[in-house]
Design a protein around this motif. Structure first.
Motif, PDB file in Angstrom:
ATOM      1  N   GLU A 178      28.653 113.407   8.184  1.00  0.00           N
ATOM      2  CA  GLU A 178      28.951 113.516   6.755  1.00  0.00           C
ATOM      3  C   GLU A 178      30.402 113.171   6.452  1.00  0.00           C
ATOM      4  O   GLU A 178      30.742 112.791   5.332  1.00  0.00           O
ATOM      5  CB  GLU A 178      28.705 114.962   6.339  1.00  0.00           C
ATOM      6  N   LYS A 179      31.251 113.308   7.418  1.00  0.00           N
ATOM      7  CA  LYS A 179      32.678 113.007   7.219  1.00  0.00           C
ATOM      8  C   LYS A 179      32.884 111.524   6.942  1.00  0.00           C
ATOM      9  O   LYS A 179      33.938 111.100   6.486  1.00  0.00           O
ATOM     10  CB  LYS A 179      33.501 113.429   8.439  1.00  0.00           C
ATOM     11  N   LEU A 180      31.866 110.729   7.245  1.00  0.00           N
ATOM     12  CA  LEU A 180      31.972 109.301   6.958  1.00  0.00           C
ATOM     13  C   LEU A 180      31.639 108.983   5.502  1.00  0.00           C
ATOM     14  O   LEU A 180      31.791 107.841   5.071  1.00  0.00           O
ATOM     15  CB  LEU A 180      31.004 108.523   7.864  1.00  0.00           C
ATOM     16  N   ASN A 181      31.150 109.979   4.769  1.00  0.00           N
ATOM     17  CA  ASN A 181      30.755 109.726   3.375  1.00  0.00           C
ATOM     18  C   ASN A 181      31.895 109.102   2.586  1.00  0.00           C
ATOM     19  O   ASN A 181      33.019 109.593   2.598  1.00  0.00           O
ATOM     20  CB  ASN A 181      30.336 111.040   2.699  1.00  0.00           C
ATOM     21  N   GLY A 182      31.553 108.015   1.928  1.00  0.00           N
ATOM     22  CA  GLY A 182      32.558 107.323   1.127  1.00  0.00           C
ATOM     23  C   GLY A 182      33.398 106.357   1.937  1.00  0.00           C
ATOM     24  O   GLY A 182      34.167 105.576   1.391  1.00  0.00           O
ATOM     25  N   ASN A 183      33.247 106.410   3.266  1.00  0.00           N
ATOM     26  CA  ASN A 183      34.071 105.545   4.120  1.00  0.00           C
ATOM     27  C   ASN A 183      33.336 104.341   4.665  1.00  0.00           C
ATOM     28  O   ASN A 183      33.902 103.558   5.421  1.00  0.00           O
ATOM     29  CB  ASN A 183      34.617 106.372   5.297  1.00  0.00           C
ATOM     30  N   LEU A 184      32.085 104.208   4.315  1.00  0.00           N
ATOM     31  CA  LEU A 184      31.311 103.086   4.853  1.00  0.00           C
ATOM     32  C   LEU A 184      30.780 102.191   3.739  1.00  0.00           C
ATOM     33  O   LEU A 184      29.708 101.621   3.840  1.00  0.00           O
ATOM     34  CB  LEU A 184      30.149 103.613   5.716  1.00  0.00           C
ATOM     35  N   ALA A 185      31.540 102.086   2.677  1.00  0.00           N
ATOM     36  CA  ALA A 185      31.150 101.182   1.585  1.00  0.00           C
ATOM     37  C   ALA A 185      31.128  99.747   2.107  1.00  0.00           C
ATOM     38  O   ALA A 185      31.912  99.401   2.999  1.00  0.00           O
ATOM     39  CB  ALA A 185      32.145 101.311   0.444  1.00  0.00           C
ATOM     40  N   PRO A 186      30.254  98.909   1.587  1.00  0.00           N
ATOM     41  CA  PRO A 186      30.144  97.517   2.063  1.00  0.00           C
ATOM     42  C   PRO A 186      31.482  96.772   2.057  1.00  0.00           C
ATOM     43  O   PRO A 186      31.755  95.998   2.991  1.00  0.00           O
ATOM     44  CB  PRO A 186      29.173  96.879   1.066  1.00  0.00           C
ATOM     45  N   GLN A 187      32.312  97.046   1.061  1.00  0.00           N
ATOM     46  CA  GLN A 187      33.582  96.312   1.023  1.00  0.00           C
ATOM     47  C   GLN A 187      34.499  96.712   2.178  1.00  0.00           C
ATOM     48  O   GLN A 187      35.240  95.891   2.720  1.00  0.00           O
ATOM     49  CB  GLN A 187      34.307  96.461  -0.326  1.00  0.00           C
ATOM     50  N   ILE A 188      34.384  97.977   2.594  1.00  0.00           N
ATOM     51  CA  ILE A 188      35.195  98.449   3.723  1.00  0.00           C
ATOM     52  C   ILE A 188      34.710  97.786   5.012  1.00  0.00           C
ATOM     53  O   ILE A 188      35.502  97.278   5.821  1.00  0.00           O
ATOM     54  CB  ILE A 188      35.128  99.985   3.866  1.00  0.00           C
ATOM     55  N   ILE A 189      33.418  97.748   5.178  1.00  0.00           N
ATOM     56  CA  ILE A 189      32.841  97.133   6.378  1.00  0.00           C
ATOM     57  C   ILE A 189      33.169  95.643   6.401  1.00  0.00           C
ATOM     58  O   ILE A 189      33.490  95.071   7.452  1.00  0.00           O
ATOM     59  CB  ILE A 189      31.313  97.360   6.444  1.00  0.00           C
ATOM     60  N   SER A 190      33.112  95.048   5.245  1.00  0.00           N
ATOM     61  CA  SER A 190      33.413  93.623   5.142  1.00  0.00           C
ATOM     62  C   SER A 190      34.847  93.344   5.587  1.00  0.00           C
ATOM     63  O   SER A 190      35.097  92.370   6.328  1.00  0.00           O
ATOM     64  CB  SER A 190      33.187  93.192   3.696  1.00  0.00           C
ATOM     65  N   GLU A 191      35.761  94.205   5.183  1.00  0.00           N
ATOM     66  CA  GLU A 191      37.163  94.051   5.611  1.00  0.00           C
ATOM     67  C   GLU A 191      37.273  94.170   7.116  1.00  0.00           C
ATOM     68  O   GLU A 191      38.015  93.414   7.765  1.00  0.00           O
ATOM     69  CB  GLU A 191      38.038  95.143   4.961  1.00  0.00           C
ATOM     70  N   LEU A 192      36.530  95.108   7.667  1.00  0.00           N
ATOM     71  CA  LEU A 192      36.600  95.330   9.121  1.00  0.00           C
ATOM     72  C   LEU A 192      36.046  94.128   9.885  1.00  0.00           C
ATOM     73  O   LEU A 192      36.587  93.749  10.930  1.00  0.00           O
ATOM     74  CB  LEU A 192      35.846  96.608   9.518  1.00  0.00           C
ATOM     75  N   THR A 193      34.998  93.519   9.352  1.00  0.00           N
ATOM     76  CA  THR A 193      34.410  92.381  10.080  1.00  0.00           C
ATOM     77  C   THR A 193      35.410  91.220  10.164  1.00  0.00           C
ATOM     78  O   THR A 193      35.430  90.477  11.145  1.00  0.00           O
ATOM     79  CB  THR A 193      33.111  91.860   9.417  1.00  0.00           C
ATOM     80  N   LYS A 194      36.244  91.120   9.147  1.00  0.00           N
ATOM     81  CA  LYS A 194      37.228  90.021   9.161  1.00  0.00           C
ATOM     82  C   LYS A 194      38.236  90.210  10.290  1.00  0.00           C
ATOM     83  O   LYS A 194      38.805  89.240  10.786  1.00  0.00           O
ATOM     84  CB  LYS A 194      37.981  89.957   7.820  1.00  0.00           C
ATOM     85  N   GLU A 195      38.435  91.471  10.663  1.00  0.00           N
ATOM     86  CA  GLU A 195      39.446  91.751  11.688  1.00  0.00           C
ATOM     87  C   GLU A 195      38.922  91.592  13.110  1.00  0.00           C
ATOM     88  O   GLU A 195      39.703  91.543  14.059  1.00  0.00           O
ATOM     89  CB  GLU A 195      39.934  93.203  11.529  1.00  0.00           C
ATOM     90  N   VAL A 196      37.599  91.531  13.242  1.00  0.00           N
ATOM     91  CA  VAL A 196      37.001  91.622  14.579  1.00  0.00           C
ATOM     92  C   VAL A 196      37.450  90.500  15.500  1.00  0.00           C
ATOM     93  O   VAL A 196      37.783  90.729  16.665  1.00  0.00           O
ATOM     94  CB  VAL A 196      35.448  91.655  14.470  1.00  0.00           C
ATOM     95  N   ASP A 197      37.461  89.292  14.974  1.00  0.00           N
ATOM     96  CA  ASP A 197      37.849  88.152  15.822  1.00  0.00           C
ATOM     97  C   ASP A 197      39.250  88.313  16.388  1.00  0.00           C
ATOM     98  O   ASP A 197      39.515  87.947  17.534  1.00  0.00           O
ATOM     99  CB  ASP A 197      37.820  86.842  15.002  1.00  0.00           C
ATOM    100  N   ARG A 198      40.083  88.899  15.541  1.00  0.00           N
ATOM    101  CA  ARG A 198      41.484  89.034  15.942  1.00  0.00           C
ATOM    102  C   ARG A 198      41.689  90.152  16.960  1.00  0.00           C
ATOM    103  O   ARG A 198      42.445  90.003  17.916  1.00  0.00           O
ATOM    104  CB  ARG A 198      42.341  89.319  14.693  1.00  0.00           C
ATOM    105  N   ARG A 199      41.006  91.270  16.728  1.00  0.00           N
ATOM    106  CA  ARG A 199      41.370  92.440  17.540  1.00  0.00           C
ATOM    107  C   ARG A 199      40.216  93.091  18.307  1.00  0.00           C
ATOM    108  O   ARG A 199      40.431  94.037  19.026  1.00  0.00           O
ATOM    109  CB  ARG A 199      42.044  93.481  16.652  1.00  0.00           C
ATOM    110  N   GLY A 200      39.014  92.629  18.116  1.00  0.00           N
ATOM    111  CA  GLY A 200      37.882  93.238  18.835  1.00  0.00           C
ATOM    112  C   GLY A 200      37.375  94.484  18.132  1.00  0.00           C
ATOM    113  O   GLY A 200      38.136  95.200  17.482  1.00  0.00           O
ATOM    114  N   ILE A 201      36.072  94.737  18.288  1.00  0.00           N
ATOM    115  CA  ILE A 201      35.422  95.843  17.551  1.00  0.00           C
ATOM    116  C   ILE A 201      36.020  97.190  17.936  1.00  0.00           C
ATOM    117  O   ILE A 201      36.330  98.009  17.066  1.00  0.00           O
ATOM    118  CB  ILE A 201      33.895  95.851  17.807  1.00  0.00           C
TER     119      ILE A 201
END
Lengths: 335, 180, 281
Positions: free
Chosen positions: B143-166
């Motif tokens: 439940e602590k993740l509530n509000g923290n997994l919005a699609p826009q947040i995940i989308s931002e994270l995916t952009k970083e993956v190539d650079r820094r790894g999951i």
């Protein structure tokens, strides 16, 4: 393909030959009840497998295939409804059984709204129509778990027989009540202990609702049947101390997982008597990790009598037939 | 003739094998569809649970929602995330309360609180009842993740993956939210 | 040919999941020099293992169950005495030239009669050393590059003057029914210095340790209910507010209990020579 068909036919025929007689008597107080419905449910009370009625003397007779079942009886008299559950529910049928059922008055439940985002159960536990103090209500997710660790349990009921369970995640549960005369929370019921089932099990408890329920209980009368849910194989052994003397008051356990305690044991025995003898019933062949301990539930504690099967380095035993003459040496932990 | 009987015997033998694994404590299996966004979400759940409870977590990838759902029903995985559209493919409704009841009764799976919710839909963790019993603290933790997994947040994270790894971006993300 | 391929396919699960080799020690055995462990060495409850100074115990890196954790382990239910010295420590390590965590499983002491470790090095394990349901003394040892350096539950333990560094968790524990003292240890440069997972009741006393420069010096597990006490330890800082930031407790997550660390030491007393108790508290 022809051979496969023959093999399948053979196994189907064997199944048809193997069925068992389950008979018993339905009682209301001291009186046998004629014309009571007896229903056989599958393991999780979803489907009714068979149904019958008691005869003039309150007896019923059923033929069942090998499997796990719940027996429930219902009866109506002078506008009052009675319901009873077998104290053995759910039980594994692999031999003919005698199963008695006590009818208890059916109590309605009430539902009110609450402002929490969970369900709340406010219960009253009764015996012979009077509040039962010191009973514990257990919530289970499945009937399979009912003789093991619950999902949630209450504080003991007060002098008005009341308990409360809060912060329940909405969902379907089985509510069972027990009171053991020896004061322990867990472990098999002995004669004279109390137990009761919420008469609407399994019940879907919803969010923002408070449920006021009543659970009538009955006393466990006899316990001649082995304490097992499934029991195809038997391990018989003796618990002894370091001097080789039989140890009473400990029980044997069997796990499927090498790291004991991460799950509920597959089987436990009754507590040993003065002869130190235990009998463990196991559901199927395979590898089990076995030992003996004093207390039910939780991690073993300092001073608890405890021992493991020592014929293998990781305390496993391979079971493919009944086994006798197992010896387990018991010591006090960290003493 | 001999080959046939050998085949029958070996098939039975292979099915009957019971291999015991060496374990080092309880393990939770989290399933996800094989897409980057879902892999990130799976890693977030995994890292949160491991770091906060010490429990081992393993991730399993599935090619489609049906396979993922079946894996949970069969006990192959303990926990996964579904959005409202995916739930509709299973119980033909997007109404949360109805879906919760249906999935609970029919499949012994429990819908926890949605971690993300809008008028258009929601994302919800789904857990096996058995698992809930072994890990009763999990719902509160997730439940602590509530509000923290919005699609826009995940989308931002995916952009970083190539650079820094999951693993790195997930760790940093959870730390930035003070969750680990 | 097709039949042969199908046969191999059927048997492949069995071939790839071979059993882990096991060696049992049922009497007294002494190790010195280089000892290779390929699989499990189990000291049974009648067994007594003595490891002399300078011994290298090398665990072969095998992972038969493919869970990412090496399967070689030393499992003790009897007695174990590890007599390293400052100049000739006993080393528990993997057979790989580059040491990384989880290359072997652990030294596991479980329901054993007694465990004594002095001047030993535990590296590249999943857990360097675990002690459960046993009385154990661990002195002057080094735990490095493991997932968990030292781990215990329901044990009577004395842990003194050890170094825990470059592990994920320097010390990880579920106290349960333990008693003991953990003192004068240097716990630094770990992801988490001390991880009380759950069921901890302050019956094991942490005192006079230097717990510093970790990702978090102390991180309380999510299922821990009771407030915890870590008094009289050095955290590498002199200001309370700085120390608080290094402790993941109620201050970070209101659902967690509190860690009470006052009074704390303002100097690292490990600079002076430490004398541990001979056989524990």
């Amino acid at each position: 393909m022809r051979y496969l068909k023959l093999i399948l036919l053979f196994f189907w025929l064997i199944q048809e030959v193997y069925c068992y007689e389950i008979k018993g008597r339905v009682m209301l107080g001291d009186r046998p009840v004629s014309g009571a419905n007896v229903k056989v449910y599958e393991e999780n009370y979803k489907d009714i497998i068979k149904e019958t009625q008691t005869d003039k003397e309150g007896y019923y007779l059923l033929e069942l295939d090998e499997g796990i079942y719940n027996l429930v009886s219902e009866f109506e008299e002078k506008g009052k409804i009675y319901k009873g559950f077998s104290g053995k529910n759910p039980f594994f049928v692999n031999e003919s059984y005698y199963v008695g059922i006590k009818l208890l008055p059916l109590y309605r439940y009430k539902v009110q709204k609450n402002k929490t985002k969970s369900a709340i159960i406010v219960g009253t536990v009764l015996f012979n129509g009077k509040p039962l103090e010191g009973a514990t209500a257990f919530l289970y997710l499945s009937m399979k778990d009912i003789k093991g660790m619950p999902y949630l349990y209450s504080q003991p009921t007060d002098k008005n027989g009341k308990f409360i369970l809060k912060n329940i995640i909405p969902g379907e549960y089985f509510v069972v009540v027990r009171k053991k005369n020896n004061g322990s929370l867990f472990g098999p019921l002995e004669e004279g202990d109390y137990m009761g089932f919420f008469q609407y099990n399994p019940f879907n408890f919803e969010m923002n609702k408070t449920y006021k329920i009543v659970i009538p209980t009955f006393k466990k009368i006899q316990d001649e049947m082995p304490l097992h849910l499934k029991g195809q194989y038997k391990i018989k052994g003796i618990a002894v101390d370091e001097g080789g003397r039989p140890v009473s008051g400990v029980y044997a356990f069997a796990y499927k997982n090498k790291e004991l305690g991460h799950e509920r044991p597959v089987s436990i025995s009754k507590k040993t008597g003065n002869d130190g003898v235990f009998e463990l019933y196991l559901p199927s062949s395979g590898k089990y990790y076995i030992g003996v301990r004093e207390f039910y539930g939780g991690t073993p504690v300092q001073g608890e009598r405890y021992g493991l099967y020592e014929e293998s380095f990781d305390h496993h035993i391979i079971v493919d037939k009944d086994i006798e003459n197992i010896k387990i040496v018991v010591k006090k932990i960290l003493q | 003739m001999f080959r046939k009987w050998l085949l029958i015997f070996l098939t039975t033998f292979a099915i009957g094998l019971n291999i015991s694994y060496a374990c080092v404590g309880k393990t939770i299996y989290i399933g996800h569809i094989s897409s980057l966004e879902n892999e990130i979400i799976g890693n977030i759940l995994s890292r949160l649970i491991t770091e906060r409870t010490g429990t081992s977590v393993k991730l399993k990838k599935f090619s489609n929602t049906n396979a993922l759902f079946q894996a949970a029903v069969n006990g192959e995985i303990d926990l996964f995330m579904f959005d409202s559209n995916e739930i509709k493919t299973i119980v033909q409704t997007t109404d949360f309360e109805k879906a919760k009841t249906d999935i609970n009764t029919k499949f012994n799976l429990v819908l926890l609180k949605p971690v993300y919710e809008t008028k258009a839909g929601y994302n919800v963790p789904i857990i096996r009842k058995d698992t809930l019993k072994k890990f009763p603290a999990l719902p509160r933790l997730i439940e602590k993740l509530n509000g923290n997994l919005a699609p826009q947040i995940i989308s931002e994270l995916t952009k970083e993956v190539d650079r820094r790894g999951i693993k790195d971006i997930v760790r940093e993300f959870l730390k930035s939210k003070n969750l680990i | 040919m097709k039949f042969l391929i199908f046969l191999i396919f059927l048997l492949f699960p069995y071939l790839s999941f071979a059993q882990i080799p096991v060696k049992e020690i049922k009497n007294e055995e002494v190790w010195q020099g280089k000892i290779f462990i390929d699989g499990i060495v189990a000291v049974r409850n009648s067994g007594k293992l003595i490891i002399k100074e300078g011994t290298e115990v090398i665990f072969k890196t095998i992972d038969i169950d493919d869970d990412g954790i090496g399967d070689s382990e030393l499992y003790v239910e009897g007695e174990i005495y590890v007599y390293g010295t400052e100049n000739f420590p006993v080393i528990f390590t993997s057979d790989k030239p580059v040491k990384e965590p989880s290359q072997w499983k652990y030294v596991m002491v479980n329901h054993a009669k007694y465990a004594y470790f002095e001047h030993a090095i535990f590296e590249s394990a999943f857990s360097g050393l675990q002690i459960h349901f046993t009385k154990g003394v661990v002195k002057n040892c080094i735990f490095r590059s493991n997932v968990d350096g030292f781990r215990f539950s329901t044990a009577n333990i004395y842990v003194c003057n050890n170094i825990m560094t470059k592990n994920k968790h320097g010390i990880r524990y579920e106290e349960r029914d333990s008693k003991g003292i953990i003192e004068y240890n240097h716990i630094f440069d770990n992801e988490i210095g001390i991880f009380p997972v759950t069921a901890c009741y302050n019956m094991v006393i942490f005192q006079y340790n230097a717990i510093e420069k970790n990702g978090y010096n102390i991180k309380v597990g999510y299922e821990q209910k009771k407030d915890l006490t870590f008094k009289n330890n050095y955290f590498g800082m002199v200001f309370e507010r700085d120390i608080k930031k290094t402790i993941y407790d109620k201050n970070h997550d209101k659902h967690l209990p509190k860690v009470n660390f006052k009074p704390f030491l303002k100097k690292n007393i490990l600079r002076s020579r430490i004398k541990c108790l001979e056989n524990g508290y």
